[in-house]
Structure formats: C-alpha cells, structure tokens
Design a protein around this motif. Sequence first.
Motif, PDB file in Angstrom:
ATOM      1  N   PHE A 155       0.817  -1.206   0.000  1.00  0.00           N
ATOM      2  CA  PHE A 155       0.000   0.000   0.000  1.00  0.00           C
ATOM      3  C   PHE A 155       0.852   1.259   0.000  1.00  0.00           C
ATOM      4  O   PHE A 155       0.361   2.349  -0.247  1.00  0.00           O
ATOM      5  CB  PHE A 155      -0.950  -0.006   1.201  1.00  0.00           C
ATOM      6  N   ILE A 156       2.124   1.111   0.315  1.00  0.00           N
ATOM      7  CA  ILE A 156       2.992   2.291   0.323  1.00  0.00           C
ATOM      8  C   ILE A 156       3.216   2.764  -1.106  1.00  0.00           C
ATOM      9  O   ILE A 156       3.024   3.919  -1.429  1.00  0.00           O
ATOM     10  CB  ILE A 156       4.341   1.974   1.001  1.00  0.00           C
TER      11      ILE A 156
ATOM     12  N   ILE B 133      -9.996   4.790  -8.438  1.00  0.00           N
ATOM     13  CA  ILE B 133     -10.007   6.248  -8.323  1.00  0.00           C
ATOM     14  C   ILE B 133     -11.265   6.708  -7.597  1.00  0.00           C
ATOM     15  O   ILE B 133     -11.207   7.515  -6.672  1.00  0.00           O
ATOM     16  CB  ILE B 133      -9.906   6.900  -9.717  1.00  0.00           C
TER      17      ILE B 133
ATOM     18  N   GLY C  44     -11.228   6.325  -3.977  1.00  0.00           N
ATOM     19  CA  GLY C  44     -10.458   7.230  -3.148  1.00  0.00           C
ATOM     20  C   GLY C  44      -8.947   7.106  -3.285  1.00  0.00           C
ATOM     21  O   GLY C  44      -8.209   7.846  -2.663  1.00  0.00           O
ATOM     22  N   TYR C  45      -8.481   6.159  -4.097  1.00  0.00           N
ATOM     23  CA  TYR C  45      -7.047   6.093  -4.324  1.00  0.00           C
ATOM     24  C   TYR C  45      -6.632   7.283  -5.186  1.00  0.00           C
ATOM     25  O   TYR C  45      -7.407   7.769  -5.997  1.00  0.00           O
ATOM     26  CB  TYR C  45      -6.673   4.803  -5.055  1.00  0.00           C
ATOM     27  N   SER C  46      -5.410   7.735  -5.019  1.00  0.00           N
ATOM     28  CA  SER C  46      -4.980   8.870  -5.829  1.00  0.00           C
ATOM     29  C   SER C  46      -4.638   8.404  -7.239  1.00  0.00           C
ATOM     30  O   SER C  46      -4.291   7.246  -7.463  1.00  0.00           O
ATOM     31  CB  SER C  46      -3.759   9.539  -5.200  1.00  0.00           C
ATOM     32  N   ALA C  47      -4.761   9.349  -8.193  1.00  0.00           N
ATOM     33  CA  ALA C  47      -4.483   9.019  -9.588  1.00  0.00           C
ATOM     34  C   ALA C  47      -3.037   8.594  -9.757  1.00  0.00           C
ATOM     35  O   ALA C  47      -2.705   7.746 -10.583  1.00  0.00           O
ATOM     36  CB  ALA C  47      -4.791  10.215 -10.480  1.00  0.00           C
ATOM     37  N   GLU C  48      -2.178   9.193  -8.926  1.00  0.00           N
ATOM     38  CA  GLU C  48      -0.758   8.873  -8.966  1.00  0.00           C
ATOM     39  C   GLU C  48      -0.540   7.387  -8.711  1.00  0.00           C
ATOM     40  O   GLU C  48       0.164   6.701  -9.452  1.00  0.00           O
ATOM     41  CB  GLU C  48      -0.065   9.689  -7.876  1.00  0.00           C
TER      42      GLU C  48
ATOM     43  N   MET D 151     -11.403   9.181   3.705  1.00  0.00           N
ATOM     44  CA  MET D 151     -11.520   8.892   2.295  1.00  0.00           C
ATOM     45  C   MET D 151     -12.572   9.784   1.648  1.00  0.00           C
ATOM     46  O   MET D 151     -12.412  10.226   0.525  1.00  0.00           O
ATOM     47  CB  MET D 151     -11.931   7.441   2.137  1.00  0.00           C
TER      48      MET D 151
ATOM     49  N   LEU E 210      -9.247  12.720   0.840  1.00  0.00           N
ATOM     50  CA  LEU E 210      -8.473  12.174  -0.261  1.00  0.00           C
ATOM     51  C   LEU E 210      -9.276  12.202  -1.548  1.00  0.00           C
ATOM     52  O   LEU E 210     -10.473  11.987  -1.547  1.00  0.00           O
ATOM     53  CB  LEU E 210      -8.089  10.727   0.053  1.00  0.00           C
ATOM     54  N   SER E 211      -8.594  12.502  -2.632  1.00  0.00           N
ATOM     55  CA  SER E 211      -9.270  12.454  -3.919  1.00  0.00           C
ATOM     56  C   SER E 211      -8.243  12.034  -4.958  1.00  0.00           C
ATOM     57  O   SER E 211      -7.108  11.726  -4.627  1.00  0.00           O
ATOM     58  CB  SER E 211      -9.847  13.820  -4.263  1.00  0.00           C
ATOM     59  N   ALA E 212      -8.663  12.033  -6.209  1.00  0.00           N
ATOM     60  CA  ALA E 212      -7.776  11.597  -7.280  1.00  0.00           C
ATOM     61  C   ALA E 212      -6.593  12.542  -7.438  1.00  0.00           C
ATOM     62  O   ALA E 212      -5.565  12.182  -7.994  1.00  0.00           O
ATOM     63  CB  ALA E 212      -8.535  11.521  -8.592  1.00  0.00           C
TER      64      ALA E 212
ATOM     65  N   SER F 203      -4.858  14.047  -4.962  1.00  0.00           N
ATOM     66  CA  SER F 203      -3.878  14.138  -3.882  1.00  0.00           C
ATOM     67  C   SER F 203      -2.583  13.420  -4.266  1.00  0.00           C
ATOM     68  O   SER F 203      -2.591  12.325  -4.816  1.00  0.00           O
ATOM     69  CB  SER F 203      -4.454  13.547  -2.596  1.00  0.00           C
ATOM     70  N   THR F 204      -1.478  14.087  -3.984  1.00  0.00           N
ATOM     71  CA  THR F 204      -0.170  13.520  -4.302  1.00  0.00           C
ATOM     72  C   THR F 204       0.720  13.636  -3.078  1.00  0.00           C
ATOM     73  O   THR F 204       0.328  14.173  -2.051  1.00  0.00           O
ATOM     74  CB  THR F 204       0.503  14.271  -5.470  1.00  0.00           C
ATOM     75  N   GLY F 205       1.935  13.145  -3.217  1.00  0.00           N
ATOM     76  CA  GLY F 205       2.889  13.282  -2.125  1.00  0.00           C
ATOM     77  C   GLY F 205       2.972  12.038  -1.271  1.00  0.00           C
ATOM     78  O   GLY F 205       2.104  11.170  -1.325  1.00  0.00           O
TER      79      GLY F 205
ATOM     80  N   VAL G  16      -3.452   7.026   1.907  1.00  0.00           N
ATOM     81  CA  VAL G  16      -4.251   6.231   0.984  1.00  0.00           C
ATOM     82  C   VAL G  16      -4.058   4.755   1.304  1.00  0.00           C
ATOM     83  O   VAL G  16      -5.004   3.978   1.328  1.00  0.00           O
ATOM     84  CB  VAL G  16      -3.852   6.508  -0.484  1.00  0.00           C
ATOM     85  N   GLY G  17      -2.820   4.402   1.575  1.00  0.00           N
ATOM     86  CA  GLY G  17      -2.523   3.018   1.912  1.00  0.00           C
ATOM     87  C   GLY G  17      -3.314   2.577   3.124  1.00  0.00           C
ATOM     88  O   GLY G  17      -3.991   1.552   3.102  1.00  0.00           O
TER      89      GLY G  17
ATOM     90  N   GLY H 164      -6.958   2.445   2.389  1.00  0.00           N
ATOM     91  CA  GLY H 164      -7.209   1.326   1.488  1.00  0.00           C
ATOM     92  C   GLY H 164      -7.309   0.031   2.262  1.00  0.00           C
ATOM     93  O   GLY H 164      -8.235  -0.756   2.075  1.00  0.00           O
ATOM     94  N   ILE H 165      -6.345  -0.162   3.162  1.00  0.00           N
ATOM     95  CA  ILE H 165      -6.351  -1.386   3.960  1.00  0.00           C
ATOM     96  C   ILE H 165      -7.640  -1.469   4.756  1.00  0.00           C
ATOM     97  O   ILE H 165      -8.351  -2.475   4.743  1.00  0.00           O
ATOM     98  CB  ILE H 165      -5.154  -1.426   4.940  1.00  0.00           C
TER      99      ILE H 165
END
Lengths: 196, 234
Positions: A33-34, A143, A146-150, B69, B73-75, B77-79, B86-87, B90-91
């Motif tokens: 997940f990282i 997406i 809630g996962y980022s597009a990156e 979530m 968080l959205s599509a 978000s970066t970094g 997100v991880g 997600g879990i």
Amino acid sequence: MNDNKLKAKDFITIGIFTALIFVVEFACGMLGFIHPYIVASFVVLIPLVGSIPMMLFYTKIEKFGMLTIMSVLIAIIMFITGMGWLGAPLIILSGLIADLIAKKGGYKRFKLTAISHGVFCLWICANYFPVVVTAESYRKGLIEGGYSAEYCDALFRAINSKTIAVLLILCFVFGVIGAFVGKAVVRKHFEKAGIV
Amino acid sequence: MKALKLDPRTKLFMIFAVSFIVMVNAVTPLEWAVRIAVTAIPILLLAAEGRYASAIRFTVCYGAALALMRFWLSAESTGVFSAILVGYCGIVVQFMPAMIMAWYVIRTTKIGEFMSAMQKMHIPDGISISLAVVMRFFPTIKEEYAYINDAMRMRGISFGGGRYTKMIEYRLVPLMFSCLNIGEELSAAAVTRGLGAPVKRTGTVQLRIGAADIAVTGFFAASVMLFVFAKYIR
C-alpha cells in the motif's frame, strides 16, 4: 506403512505451513500500500521470504496431494481476504502442477523440487489477474474508491497485460532461486538441529 | 442477555457474502450503504458476544478511514504523506469488513462446531482438517511471534537496525521451530481423539438452523443481490 493416503498428521502439517505462508504474504502485502511498485515486486519478495517455510514444508512431503491441498487453502484464504475469484483456479492449477513435478522426483530430488517451488510461486501472480483482466473498470473503481491518480498510474505502469509475462517469468525464476535460499537456511538451522 | 448463537454454516456464508461485496469497488451512495451495512453487522455481532472492546476499536478504525476517504483524499492528492494515508485507508476500507468478519468467526466458532458443520456440508476431510488447523493457528502464530520479538529486542535485533536478511532470518526461523513443535503436539492430540480414523465421526455438538440464522442469511443474500443489481444491471 507405505500406502499413499494422506493422514491426519499430514493435514495438520499442511495447515501449519499454510498459516505460515499466509503470514509472510500478509506482511509483504501490507507494504504494497505504500507504493504500487512494491505490489509488482511481490514476485521477488514473497518467493524469497516464503521459500524458507516452503522448503521446510517440502522436506515433510512424502505423498501426492499435500501441495494441491495447500493451494486450495491459499485460494480460499485469498478469496476471503478480498483478492477475488479470478485468481483462484490459477492458484489451484499452479499447486497441482507443482505437485506433479515434485512427485516425479519422489519429493526427494532437489532439482525437481526447486522447479516445483518455482511453479508453485506462480500463485502470487494469480493475484494480479483482476488488475490485468479488468484493467479499465479496476482503475475507475480505484479512483472513485479514493485512491490517488498517482497510485493508479504507477500501478498500471507496473502491472499490465504486457508486463504480466515478465512478472510470471520473474516469479518463476525467483521461486527457483528462493528454493536454493530456503534450502540453505533449512540446512543451516534445521538439519543441524536434527529436526528434519 | 443470552448470547446469539449462529450456525457455522451461516457464518461461512456471511464471510463469502462480505468478501464478495468488499471486493467490488463501491461507487454510488447505495453501494456504499450496502457496504457499510454489511460491516456494521459483524460489529454488532461482536458486541452481542460481549466483546465490546474489539467492537469499539473496529468501529473507530473504520469510521476514521471512511471519513478520511470521503472528505480529504481524492484523485488529485499527491505526495508521500497522502500516499501512506491512501494506503492506510485502502487497507481499512477494503479489507476491514472481511477481517472483522473473519475475526468474529474465529472468535466465536469452536473447532468442534466447525468440523461438524464441514462434515454436514460433505467437504473432504483433508480440506476441513487443514482449514481448522489454519484457523486455530493464527492466534498461536501471533502469540509466538510476540515472544520471539521480545527476545530479539533484548538482543538488540530490531526492525530498522542493520541487515534485512538477518532480521527476517532471526524471526522466521524461531517462529518455524515453535510452530513445528506445536504442530507435533497438535497432531498427537488429534490422533488420540480419533481424527483420521476410518469411521464416520460423531460429535457432541448438534447443529441446527434457527430463526437467527435464517434472518442473517436472508439479510446477506439480499445485500449481495442488491449490490450486484446496482453494479451491473441497473
């Protein structure tokens, strides 16, 4: 006592090692997940780490069926933990083939055991199948979930219908390498202690 | 309050229903509602068993992840930080419902009940025995691992320090040793009790499908159907 039927003791051995393998898989899986590249590197990580319990398991195998049952159990556990049913037949198939290969060597010849471990490790790739087969909807779902597009882009750069072949081969190769690593560890610790 | 007793077969059906539902990504509010509902049921069941601590812990975890979530968080978000976040979410959101379910089933099912349910469903002995061992073994592995971790920390071998191969070797190998020993004892105990004898086993546990079972099964079957309908047919 040379009949080929599995006994209660064998079933218990299978259960113990399946639990161990699952713990290894789960620990590695959390890393995924990282970053998605780690998801792709499971094919290297899990065969190498998992090979230690697997090689010890191979020393306990004497009869046909133990590897197959193990793969069935892994398939059930993978389904329950949300990996989907697409991979399940492939997991069982790889377990069955691995079992047949190892049987040819009477579960004793190391060369065939190594190859069989390589084949068995292909179950890890089975978990990628939902990503490959249903790529479009999977991506959309991720997406919107809630996962980022990156994360998604990187995931699909790492795992797609082109790289799956590479991943399969890598998985097999590292399964075979893992067999040697596992064998060394087993020899170092268990044979000296007289367990095997 | 009398604890609610469910048939192991009902519990198995619940596991399958939950893992089916969480596997597919929820998009519309209706789908989310179904998903939250099927997560709430095992939490309620845990509370009904008197395990309030676990129930509250799970609720807090799940609620926090869901809120993060939904609102943060959205599509775009970066970094690194949001990647880890997100991880985590997600879990929790993806696997937590199935994990809670499995936790509930493992906590409340006796091995005897499980075996007799498997026998009633005509599952081959090999699979049911191995599965029962796996179920029984997770808590054991966790316990043993904690001991080994303590011992290794005393020796100064911990995560982050030094070589990774050593780290893995020093944990996995002792763990395997203790698991093998426990396995030997387990099989001795099992054989003494006649496991693997060439006769049909009888059990002291009589399984019966009750009203609660029918209600729970109905609820989960309905939510699976609703989910499939919302996802594919609509």
